[in-house]
Design a protein around this motif. Structure first.
Motif, PDB file in Angstrom:
ATOM      1  N   VAL A 152     -15.767  59.245  35.226  1.00 40.93           N
ATOM      2  CA  VAL A 152     -14.821  58.230  34.738  1.00 40.93           C
ATOM      3  C   VAL A 152     -14.863  56.991  35.623  1.00 40.93           C
ATOM      4  CG1 VAL A 152     -12.388  57.763  34.268  1.00 40.93           C
ATOM      5  CG2 VAL A 152     -13.339  59.998  33.752  1.00 40.93           C
ATOM      6  N   MET A 153     -15.007  57.171  36.927  1.00 35.38           N
ATOM      7  CA  MET A 153     -15.007  56.047  37.860  1.00 35.38           C
ATOM      8  C   MET A 153     -16.256  55.195  37.743  1.00 35.38           C
ATOM      9  SD  MET A 153     -12.109  56.252  39.364  1.00 35.38           S
ATOM     10  CE  MET A 153     -12.269  55.188  40.785  1.00 35.38           C
ATOM     11  N   LEU A 154     -17.311  55.706  37.108  1.00 34.24           N
ATOM     12  CA  LEU A 154     -18.536  54.939  36.915  1.00 34.24           C
ATOM     13  C   LEU A 154     -18.656  54.352  35.521  1.00 34.24           C
ATOM     14  CD1 LEU A 154     -21.196  57.133  38.756  1.00 34.24           C
ATOM     15  CD2 LEU A 154     -20.256  54.948  39.498  1.00 34.24           C
ATOM     16  N   GLY A 155     -17.773  54.729  34.620  1.00 33.08           N
ATOM     17  CA  GLY A 155     -17.854  54.253  33.253  1.00 33.08           C
ATOM     18  C   GLY A 155     -17.115  52.952  33.045  1.00 33.08           C
ATOM     19  N   GLU A 156     -17.254  52.437  31.841  1.00 34.75           N
ATOM     20  CA  GLU A 156     -16.563  51.198  31.487  1.00 34.75           C
ATOM     21  C   GLU A 156     -15.063  51.406  31.337  1.00 34.75           C
ATOM     22  OE1 GLU A 156     -18.370  49.842  27.943  1.00 34.75           O
ATOM     23  OE2 GLU A 156     -20.328  49.417  28.868  1.00 34.75           O
ATOM     24  N   GLU A 157     -14.647  52.665  31.176  1.00 32.02           N
ATOM     25  CA  GLU A 157     -13.222  52.946  31.000  1.00 32.02           C
ATOM     26  C   GLU A 157     -12.434  52.844  32.290  1.00 32.02           C
ATOM     27  OE1 GLU A 157     -15.634  55.076  30.479  1.00 32.02           O
ATOM     28  OE2 GLU A 157     -15.822  55.473  28.327  1.00 32.02           O
ATOM     29  N   ALA A 158     -13.126  52.734  33.439  1.00 28.21           N
ATOM     30  CA  ALA A 158     -12.408  52.674  34.713  1.00 28.21           C
ATOM     31  C   ALA A 158     -11.541  51.418  34.814  1.00 28.21           C
ATOM     32  CB  ALA A 158     -13.407  52.721  35.875  1.00 28.21           C
ATOM     33  N   GLY A 159     -12.013  50.301  34.238  1.00 25.35           N
ATOM     34  CA  GLY A 159     -11.189  49.090  34.238  1.00 25.35           C
ATOM     35  C   GLY A 159      -9.907  49.288  33.442  1.00 25.35           C
ATOM     36  N   LEU A 160      -9.984  50.042  32.331  1.00 21.58           N
ATOM     37  CA  LEU A 160      -8.780  50.343  31.558  1.00 21.58           C
ATOM     38  C   LEU A 160      -7.814  51.210  32.355  1.00 21.58           C
ATOM     39  CD1 LEU A 160     -10.418  51.121  28.092  1.00 21.58           C
ATOM     40  CD2 LEU A 160      -9.351  48.991  28.849  1.00 21.58           C
ATOM     41  N   LEU A 161      -8.352  52.075  33.202  1.00 21.36           N
ATOM     42  CA  LEU A 161      -7.492  52.902  34.045  1.00 21.36           C
ATOM     43  C   LEU A 161      -6.672  52.046  35.000  1.00 21.36           C
ATOM     44  CD1 LEU A 161      -6.597  55.649  35.220  1.00 21.36           C
ATOM     45  CD2 LEU A 161      -8.612  55.551  36.697  1.00 21.36           C
ATOM     46  N   ALA A 162      -7.316  51.060  35.644  1.00 23.43           N
ATOM     47  CA  ALA A 162      -6.582  50.181  36.556  1.00 23.43           C
ATOM     48  C   ALA A 162      -5.519  49.372  35.821  1.00 23.43           C
ATOM     49  CB  ALA A 162      -7.562  49.245  37.277  1.00 23.43           C
ATOM     50  N   ASP A 163      -5.837  48.928  34.603  1.00 20.55           N
ATOM     51  CA  ASP A 163      -4.849  48.177  33.822  1.00 20.55           C
ATOM     52  C   ASP A 163      -3.685  49.061  33.391  1.00 20.55           C
ATOM     53  OD1 ASP A 163      -6.477  45.978  34.092  1.00 20.55           O
ATOM     54  OD2 ASP A 163      -7.478  46.283  32.158  1.00 20.55           O
ATOM     55  N   THR A 164      -3.968  50.325  33.094  1.00 27.46           N
ATOM     56  CA  THR A 164      -2.904  51.234  32.673  1.00 27.46           C
ATOM     57  C   THR A 164      -1.928  51.518  33.814  1.00 27.46           C
ATOM     58  OG1 THR A 164      -4.429  52.270  31.103  1.00 27.46           O
ATOM     59  CG2 THR A 164      -2.449  53.500  31.673  1.00 27.46           C
ATOM     60  N   LEU A 165      -2.453  51.602  35.030  1.00 26.51           N
ATOM     61  CA  LEU A 165      -1.611  51.952  36.178  1.00 26.51           C
ATOM     62  C   LEU A 165      -0.751  50.795  36.666  1.00 26.51           C
ATOM     63  CD1 LEU A 165      -4.194  54.053  38.223  1.00 26.51           C
ATOM     64  CD2 LEU A 165      -2.374  54.874  36.725  1.00 26.51           C
ATOM     65  N   ILE A 166      -0.947  49.588  36.128  1.00 27.65           N
ATOM     66  CA  ILE A 166      -0.112  48.457  36.552  1.00 27.65           C
ATOM     67  C   ILE A 166       1.342  48.678  36.159  1.00 27.65           C
ATOM     68  CG2 ILE A 166       0.295  45.981  36.183  1.00 27.65           C
ATOM     69  CD1 ILE A 166      -2.657  45.574  35.966  1.00 27.65           C
ATOM     70  N   GLY A 167       1.572  49.352  35.029  1.00 32.69           N
ATOM     71  CA  GLY A 167       2.942  49.596  34.587  1.00 32.69           C
ATOM     72  C   GLY A 167       3.774  50.413  35.552  1.00 32.69           C
ATOM     73  N   LEU A 168       3.119  51.181  36.428  1.00 33.52           N
ATOM     74  CA  LEU A 168       3.869  51.998  37.397  1.00 33.52           C
ATOM     75  C   LEU A 168       4.486  51.156  38.503  1.00 33.52           C
ATOM     76  CD1 LEU A 168       1.379  54.994  37.751  1.00 33.52           C
ATOM     77  CD2 LEU A 168       3.442  54.867  36.359  1.00 33.52           C
ATOM     78  N   ASN A 169       4.112  49.871  38.603  1.00 35.11           N
ATOM     79  CA  ASN A 169       4.710  49.023  39.644  1.00 35.11           C
ATOM     80  C   ASN A 169       6.172  48.715  39.373  1.00 35.11           C
ATOM     81  OD1 ASN A 169       2.158  48.984  40.762  1.00 35.11           O
ATOM     82  ND2 ASN A 169       1.645  46.961  39.956  1.00 35.11           N
ATOM     83  N   THR A 170       6.656  48.981  38.164  1.00 39.73           N
ATOM     84  CA  THR A 170       8.060  48.730  37.839  1.00 39.73           C
ATOM     85  C   THR A 170       8.963  49.914  38.147  1.00 39.73           C
ATOM     86  OG1 THR A 170       7.700  49.494  35.562  1.00 39.73           O
ATOM     87  CG2 THR A 170       7.373  47.140  36.007  1.00 39.73           C
ATOM     88  N   ILE A 171       8.403  51.018  38.605  1.00 39.94           N
ATOM     89  CA  ILE A 171       9.181  52.235  38.868  1.00 39.94           C
ATOM     90  C   ILE A 171       9.397  52.378  40.363  1.00 39.94           C
ATOM     91  CG2 ILE A 171       9.274  54.731  38.553  1.00 39.94           C
ATOM     92  CD1 ILE A 171       7.401  54.457  36.205  1.00 39.94           C
ATOM     93  N   ASP A 172      10.609  52.750  40.748  1.00 44.15           N
ATOM     94  CA  ASP A 172      10.944  53.018  42.147  1.00 44.15           C
ATOM     95  C   ASP A 172      10.805  54.517  42.398  1.00 44.15           C
ATOM     96  OD1 ASP A 172      11.514  50.348  42.623  1.00 44.15           O
ATOM     97  OD2 ASP A 172      13.595  50.564  41.983  1.00 44.15           O
ATOM     98  N   PHE A 173       9.744  54.911  43.086  1.00 45.95           N
ATOM     99  CA  PHE A 173       9.497  56.316  43.393  1.00 45.95           C
ATOM    100  C   PHE A 173      10.108  56.673  44.751  1.00 45.95           C
ATOM    101  CE2 PHE A 173       6.068  55.156  40.506  1.00 45.95           C
ATOM    102  CZ  PHE A 173       6.048  56.232  39.630  1.00 45.95           C
ATOM    103  N   SER A 174      10.435  57.954  44.891  1.00 45.30           N
ATOM    104  CA  SER A 174      10.995  58.451  46.155  1.00 45.30           C
ATOM    105  C   SER A 174      10.438  59.848  46.389  1.00 45.30           C
ATOM    106  CB  SER A 174      12.523  58.480  46.090  1.00 45.30           C
ATOM    107  OG  SER A 174      13.062  59.004  47.272  1.00 45.30           O
TER     108      SER A 174
END
Length: 398
Positions: A152-174
């Motif tokens: 997955v890290m070598l495929g073209e879908e890896a860029g989509l993975l980074a874009d998907t994980l941006i939404g987690l910046n709005t969550i406060d984890f503990s």
């Protein structure tokens, strides 16, 4: 025979490529669903290690980062399993203010798998998971060193993975990083059941339970009279209506939760926008004040330059006047006239006293008043030149 073996090889290769593509697509799709469930859960309560949505998300992320990860070759030529932490530690070393060193120095986290899990929790609390993944993807040499083809890290879908994980910046984890739940030796298992629920269409007549009940009672319906069949049909219709109402109620609750989440997100964005507008106004005011002070300082400097130029001109005129006066003083000194006379020459006295020195009449030559008095004496022809004294020694200034 050769063509048969070639065909089997091509079929095997096509099957392998298809299975790899399906596996990558499944992991990314499940990861996107897990991010959405985390966002929905964070609207109502805090996210920590006990949340099942977070546990499932971490399992999915570990599978993605460990997908087709190369093993570590030992001295004897065997390959031992490797954790994704070995790749993260090298590929993410160029991230500014990285937490790699702090995780390496943690005493209660020893194994490579535990360090990788601790890294996931730390970057989630820092709201920088997408930044680390993007930095690792830019270091293609390190990614190529640790992953096999088809990962997955070598495929073209890896860029989509980074874009998907941006939404987690709005969550406060503990999280608690004591290492007790991080040193698990067993690999993480993904729970697919929250994402595999079958939703009935509005046109469907009955649910699965009603269909099973109908199939179970189909054998006995032939022996019952028409009234029993009619009652069963009415009961089935009523139960289908009830199930539809339940589904509509569930959809309404889901839409209501999404509406409240979107409203909260809009309020947050409006607050950020108002704060940015106020900061912009403050910066513009500061820029205007700086421009005004700059113009004032520029005018003051220009005035100072003009004043200094006037003073320099006055000093140059005084210096020229001082030079002229020094020449005049040199011409008025008696020693100069005496040196020009012969030693045996004597001035005849016609009963008059010798001419006194003109230094007392002119005053000090270092003052402007003395320069003016001397100029007035020269204009009234009260001073005698050395040639006149030589030609007419008997004349004295009046």
């Amino acid at each position: 025979m050769a063509s048969l073996s070639l065909g089997m090889h091509l079929n095997r290769k096509l099957g392998t490529s298809r299975s790899g593509a399906v596996e990558r697509r499944n992991l990314l799709t499940v990861c996107r669903f897990s991010v959405k469930t985390l966002l929905d859960r964070s609207c109502f309560e805090a996210i920590d290690d006990s949340a099942p949505e977070f546990t499932n998300f971490v399992s999915i992320l570990e599978h993605i980062l460990s997908h087709r990860l190369k093993g570590q070759t030992t001295w004897f030529g065997y390959e031992s399993p490797r954790s994704f932490w070995d790749c993260v530690r090298i590929a993410c070393s160029k991230v500014p203010h990285s937490c790699i060193r702090s995780i390496e120095s943690m005493e209660n986290v020893r194994s490579s798998r535990a360090k990788g899990r601790a890294w996931i929790r730390v970057v989630l609390m820092e709201k920088r998971l997408s930044e680390y993944i993007s930095s690792a993807l830019r270091d293609f040499k390190a990614i190529r060193r640790f992953y096999e083809d088809g990962a997955v890290m070598l495929g073209e879908e890896a860029g989509l993975l980074a874009d998907t994980l941006i939404g987690l910046n709005t969550i406060d984890f503990s999280f608690c990083l004591k290492g007790e739940g991080l040193d698990g030796t067993c690999p993480a298992v993904i729970d697919y059941t929250p994402y595999l629920k079958f939703t009935l269409n509005a046109d469907s007549i009955s649910s699965d339970e009603e269909e099973m009940r109908t199939l179970g009672s189909s054998g006995s319906e032939s022996s019952t009279p028409d009234k029993m069949a009619t009652a069963a049909a009415i009961f089935t219709e009523q139960s289908s209506l009830v199930s539809r109402c339940k589904r509509l109620e569930q959809k309404y609750r889901m839409v209501l939760e999404q509406k409240s989440y979107l409203e909260e997100l809009v309020r947050l964005r409006e607050a950020q926008l108002s704060q940015a507008v106020s900061c912009n106004k403050a910066l513009q005011q500061g820029l205007a004040d700086t421009h005004l002070s700059h113009n004032m300082e520029k005018e003051q400097l220009e005035y100072i330059i003009l004043e200094l130029q006037d003073q320099l001109k006055s000093f140059q005129s005084l210096e020229q006047l001082s030079t002229d006066m020094s020449l005049s003083q040199t011409s008025l000194e008696p020693s100069h006239s005496l040196e020009t006379r012969p030693a045996s020459t004597h001035w005849p006295n016609h009963g008059k006293e010798e001419t006194p020195s003109l230094r007392g009449l002119c005053g000090s030559l270092t003052s402007v008043a003395s320069y003016k008095s001397l100029a007035s004496l020269k204009s009234s022809e009260c001073l005698a030149s050395p040639t006149t004294e030589t030609s007419s020694p008997g004349l004295t200034p009046s």
